[in-house]
Each structure stands twice: as C-alpha cells, then as structure tokens.
Write an enzyme that holds these catalytic residues in place. Structure first.
Site: not given
Ligand SMILES: C[S@@+](CC[C@H](N)C(=O)[O-])C[C@H]1O[C@@H](n2cnc3c(N)ncnc32)[C@H](O)[C@@H]1O
Length: 230
Positions: A44, A119, A123, A155, A193-195
């Site tokens: 994941e 994420d 920008k 999303d 959690h984001f779902e």
């Molecule tokens: C919007 S959150 C979604 C978290 C989780 N997947 C969820 O759906 O609840 C995106 C996560 O990806 C992590 N992240 C962003 N870029 C990353 C990278 N290059 N390697 C590992 N994690 C990363 C961020 O720190 C964040 O915790």
C-alpha cells in the site's frame, strides 16, 4: 491540505518488528525477507492512518502486507496498530513509496499495489509530487507479475483519469474495471480513512482495478532517484 497531527502511539509499545526505515533497507530489497512466512506480498502506497493495512492484513492471513508512508507520525501510528496485535503479516516502511517501487523493489515481486486517495497536489508547480506519475506506473508494471493487481481509488476525478491514461500508455495493464461499493455496516466499515471521510461527505469516489498483462516491462530498477532506469 490541512491535517490534524496524528495521535501519538503509546511510547511503551515496541514498534521494532513493524516499523522499518526506508533509508536503512538493503538495495535491492527482496520484500519476502521482511516477513516470517512466505506469501504473496501486497504493497500500500501512502497508508495514512493505516485502516486499510490493518484490516486487510487481519482479514487475509494468507498474504503479506507492506505499507509505505512518507509522514513519520503516520508511519508510527500505522506500525503501532500492527504492533498492538502483533500482526505477523504486515510491516510499515517509513519513507518515499515511489522510491521504494522505482529503486528498491526487484521485478515481479509483488502480488498487488494499492494506492488510495493519493495527495492531489493541485498547484501546477507541485504536480511533480503526485505519486501516480507516468514513471511510477511504468515501475508499478515492472514490480507486478502478469495477473498482479493495481488498485487506484481517489476522490479527484481529474487525477483518476490522468492516472488511468498513464497506466494505459505503459501498455502493461488491462483496461480498468470500475468497482462499486456497499453501504457501510459500522463506523469504521470503510476501505481507508479518506474513503470514510469522502463518503460521509456525500462526495463520489473513483475506483479502478487494473490487472497486469503479460507484456515485459520496458524499464529496469533505478540506481538513483535521478536516473531514468531504462
Ligand atoms: C490523502 S492521504 C490518504 C491516506 C490513506 N491512503 C487514506 O486513504 O486514508 C495521502 C497519504 O499519502 C502519503 N504520501 C504522500 N506521498 C507519499 C510518498 N511519496 N510515499 C509514501 N507516502 C506518501 C501522505 O503522507 C498521506 O499520509
């Protein structure tokens, strides 16, 4: 996007078996060496608070699950969830998951890759930070064997469509299958959690499953973050 700082795990909890630092892992990394039992490995990317990693690894003891999370606080939180139940089949790597895939993992070593709510980096000057880039998808195709699965949920429709276009351009995946969902049966009956957050807000979730085809990958493992790996 603004995020509340993660709750700190109990400092008395021993995370040493479940929390690994990407920078200290051998290169190349045989991910099977991270688990006591040999089983297909699912990765994941960006585990956040770890709901998927925790529930999937508890539900599938016949599989090994590896999470990779950039944010140290979230990586510790995920590792703590796993350590609390001494999960034998789940490990958390703190570090850049894209580098793990591009530079550490050998060819065809994973059974599945899960990318949930990456994420969006709205920008223009931050776009290059998107996890689902053309290069990442080439390497996702490299580390998955034929029949391996790539799961993408988000999303953000524009990011979803761009990712599917990049995946299609690799020539390494079948056409995406979109997935429906069912009503949640309890407060944490969500994939991540984001779902949960997105569905509770009544917003749409874009979901696709892409299967790796049997064409050979056209990239090799990268030797440095700047190299092309081809
Ligand atoms: C919007 S959150 C979604 C978290 C989780 N997947 C969820 O759906 O609840 C995106 C996560 O990806 C992590 N992240 C962003 N870029 C990353 C990278 N290059 N390697 C590992 N994690 C990363 C961020 O720190 C964040 O915790």
């Amino acid at each position: 996007m603004p995020r509340r700082p993660p709750k700190k795990p109990d400092p008395a909890l021993d995370l040493s078996a479940h929390l690994l630092a990407l920078a200290r892992l051998p290169v190349p990394l045989d991910p099977a060496t991270l688990f006591p039992t040999n089983a297909p490995i699912e990765l994941e990317v960006g585990s956040g608070k770890g709901l998927f990693l925790d529930t999937a690894s508890a539900a599938r003891p016949d599989r090994n699950f590896l999470g990779a999370e950039l944010a140290a606080g979230y990586a510790r939180l995920c590792a703590a969830r796993l350590a609390r139940r001494a999960a034998p089949n789940a490990r958390m790597i703190q570090g850049d998951a894209t580098w793990l895939v591009r530079g550490l993992l050998p060819d065809a070593c994973l059974a599945a890759i899960h990318v949930y709510f990456p994420d969006p980096w709205w920008k223009a000057r931050h776009r290059k930070r998107r996890v689902l880039s053309a290069t990442f998808l080439e390497h996702a195709g490299r580390v998955l064997p034929a029949g391996g699965e790539l799961h993408v949920w988000t999303d953000v429709e524009e990011y979803f469509r761009e990712s599917l276009d990049f995946a299609r351009a690799t020539g390494l995946f079948s056409e995406p299958v979109s997935l429906e969902t069912r009503p949640a049966e309890h407060d944490l009956d969500y994939h991540t959690h984001f779902e949960r957050r997105t569905r509770l807000a009544g917003a749409p979730v874009w979901r696709a499953l892409l299967a790796r085809n049997d064409r050979p990958a056209s990239v090799s493992r990268m030797s440095s973050p700047e190299s092309k790996g081809e």
